[in-house]
Scaffold this motif. Structure first.
Motif, short mmCIF file in Angstrom:
data_model
loop_
_atom_site.label_atom_id
_atom_site.label_comp_id
_atom_site.label_asym_id
_atom_site.label_seq_id
_atom_site.Cartn_x
_atom_site.Cartn_y
_atom_site.Cartn_z
N ALA A 1 4.40 10.95 1.17
CA ALA A 1 3.69 9.68 1.08
C ALA A 1 4.42 8.64 1.92
O ALA A 1 5.57 8.85 2.32
CB ALA A 1 3.60 9.21 -0.38
N TYR A 2 3.76 7.55 2.19
CA TYR A 2 4.42 6.41 2.84
C TYR A 2 3.94 5.12 2.19
O TYR A 2 2.90 5.08 1.53
CB TYR A 2 4.19 6.40 4.35
N ARG A 3 4.74 4.09 2.39
CA ARG A 3 4.48 2.78 1.78
C ARG A 3 4.58 1.71 2.86
O ARG A 3 5.52 1.70 3.65
CB ARG A 3 5.51 2.54 0.68
N LEU A 4 3.61 0.81 2.90
CA LEU A 4 3.63 -0.32 3.82
C LEU A 4 3.59 -1.62 3.05
O LEU A 4 2.87 -1.75 2.06
CB LEU A 4 2.42 -0.28 4.77
N VAL A 5 4.40 -2.58 3.49
CA VAL A 5 4.35 -3.94 2.98
C VAL A 5 3.85 -4.82 4.13
O VAL A 5 4.42 -4.78 5.22
CB VAL A 5 5.72 -4.45 2.50
N ILE B 1 0.85 -1.19 0.00
CA ILE B 1 0.00 0.00 0.00
C ILE B 1 0.88 1.24 0.00
O ILE B 1 1.84 1.34 0.76
CB ILE B 1 -0.92 0.04 1.24
N GLU B 2 0.52 2.22 -0.85
CA GLU B 2 1.17 3.52 -0.83
C GLU B 2 0.08 4.59 -0.85
O GLU B 2 -0.83 4.53 -1.68
CB GLU B 2 2.10 3.67 -2.04
N VAL B 3 0.16 5.52 0.09
CA VAL B 3 -0.85 6.58 0.21
C VAL B 3 -0.19 7.89 0.60
O VAL B 3 0.93 7.91 1.11
CB VAL B 3 -1.91 6.21 1.29
#
Length: 355
Positions: free
Chosen positions: A347-351, A222-224
């Motif tokens: 922005a940030y990205r979660l795996v 997810i990137e938001v």
């Protein structure tokens, strides 16, 4: 017919339908205002931002509220289904399709970086579903990183069908992800949502759909936009990721991490600098300049702008070129190296691994 004349003709053909929509008023585009946070149900809400449509300049004013307890930022009141259709029309498709395709199609390095975010957790995924894929440009670029992976795309618009025709995705799913998730159950090694979740009317429902589509042991990427970015406060309404009225929910990273855990995922990576798109100052300068200049023609305007207004717009935009160039240089040379240290990342990205 030249491109300019063709665009003028298309605008003229669309104007009557837009006038009919607007003659009926815009009240039906807005739902009743919420009194509680859609993320945690707290009643402690504060106004974060009030703005207009700064990209298309369609009529209307939009408010973002923030929850004083969990920090969730959301459009309040939110657009209705009819409002979403009106404000999305000719943005990603129709009149806006060619412009958007050029903008999104030239970002190969960013797309490859997104694909690489999964490599240390799954170096050889066999199946990948990109939700909110648009025209499928990410999938086309990601194949260069993962040539053995089959990339499918899902989107509400006909862009996903174009992506399939162009060979960017192996299979195209058109529709709402939560509605299609049952037929995709446990089919994918990876499901990605790049700048998609903030557009959803119900982000939690999207996360449930993702849990259904990802196989056990597979990953959700997810990137938001990051509403806690310092740029969000420094630039105010000119911060591009507010993107009103399309962005309905902006989630602080701690909120999304907790919700993923509650939905059966384990977050295995969190990235901020890697997800940053260094365009904040340039975008803010352009939005302010474009807002100040006379409008260019659009089918939601009562009539085309006259020659004088067109000349004034061109002159103002030309005088703003040095400002735009300076902003772009600051984004790339000065702000980018300091983005992590100063919390300027936008922005940030979660795996997350499905348990």
């Amino acid at each position: 017919m030249s491109d300019a004349r063709e665009k003028k003709a298309r605008i003229a053909a669309l104007r009557p339908a837009y006038r009919e929509d607007l003659d009926g008023g815009t009240d039906r585009f807005i739902a009743p205002r919420r009194t509680t946070c859609p993320w945690c149900s707290s009643a402690r809400l504060t106004r974060r931002l009030r703005t207009t449509d700064l990209l298309q300049h369609k009529p209307g004013r939009f408010t973002l509220d923030a929850c004083a307890d969990c920090g969730h930022v959301f459009q309040n009141p939110q657009l209705t289904a009819e409002g979403l259709e009106f404000y999305y029309r000719d943005f990603y498709d129709g009149l806006g399709e060619q412009r958007m395709s050029k903008t999104l199609g030239g970002r190969g390095a960013m797309y490859r970086g997104r694909a690489e975010a999964v490599l240390r957790h799954d170096p050889a995924p066999k199946t990948w579903l990109d939700v909110g894929t648009g025209h499928g440009h990410f999938c086309a670029a990601a194949r260069g990183v993962l040539p053995g992976t089959a990339f499918d795309g899902l989107d509400l618009t006909d862009g996903v069908e174009l992506a399939a025709r162009e060979g960017r995705v192996a299979h195209a799913y058109r529709g709402a992800f939560p509605d299609l998730a049952p037929e995709l159950a446990a089919r994918y090694d990876v499901v990605s949502m790049f700048h998609y979740l903030e557009h959803s009317t119900d982000p939690d429902r999207e996360l449930r759909a993702a849990h259904e589509a990802v196989r056990p042991g597979g990953h959700l990427l997810i990137e938001v936009p990051d509403p806690e970015s310092r740029y969000a406060r420094l630039l105010g309404r000119w911060w591009l990721p507010w993107l009103q009225p399309q962005h309905l929910h902006l989630m602080p990273v701690a909120n999304l991490r907790r919700r993923l855990t509650e939905r059966g995922f384990t977050v295995v990576a969190e990235q901020h600098a890697e997800a940053h798109d260094p365009v904040d100052l340039l975008a803010a300068a352009w939005l302010a300049l474009d807002h100040t200049a006379p409008r260019e023609d659009a089918p939601w305007l009562p009539q085309p702008p006259g020659a004088l207004r067109r000349t004034l717009r061109t002159a103002l935009l030309l005088t703003g070129v040095p400002v735009l160039l300076t902003a772009a240089l600051l984004d790339r040379i000065a702000a980018r190296p300091l983005s992590r240290r100063l919390r300027l990342t936008n922005a940030y990205r979660l795996v997350a691994r499905r348990d």
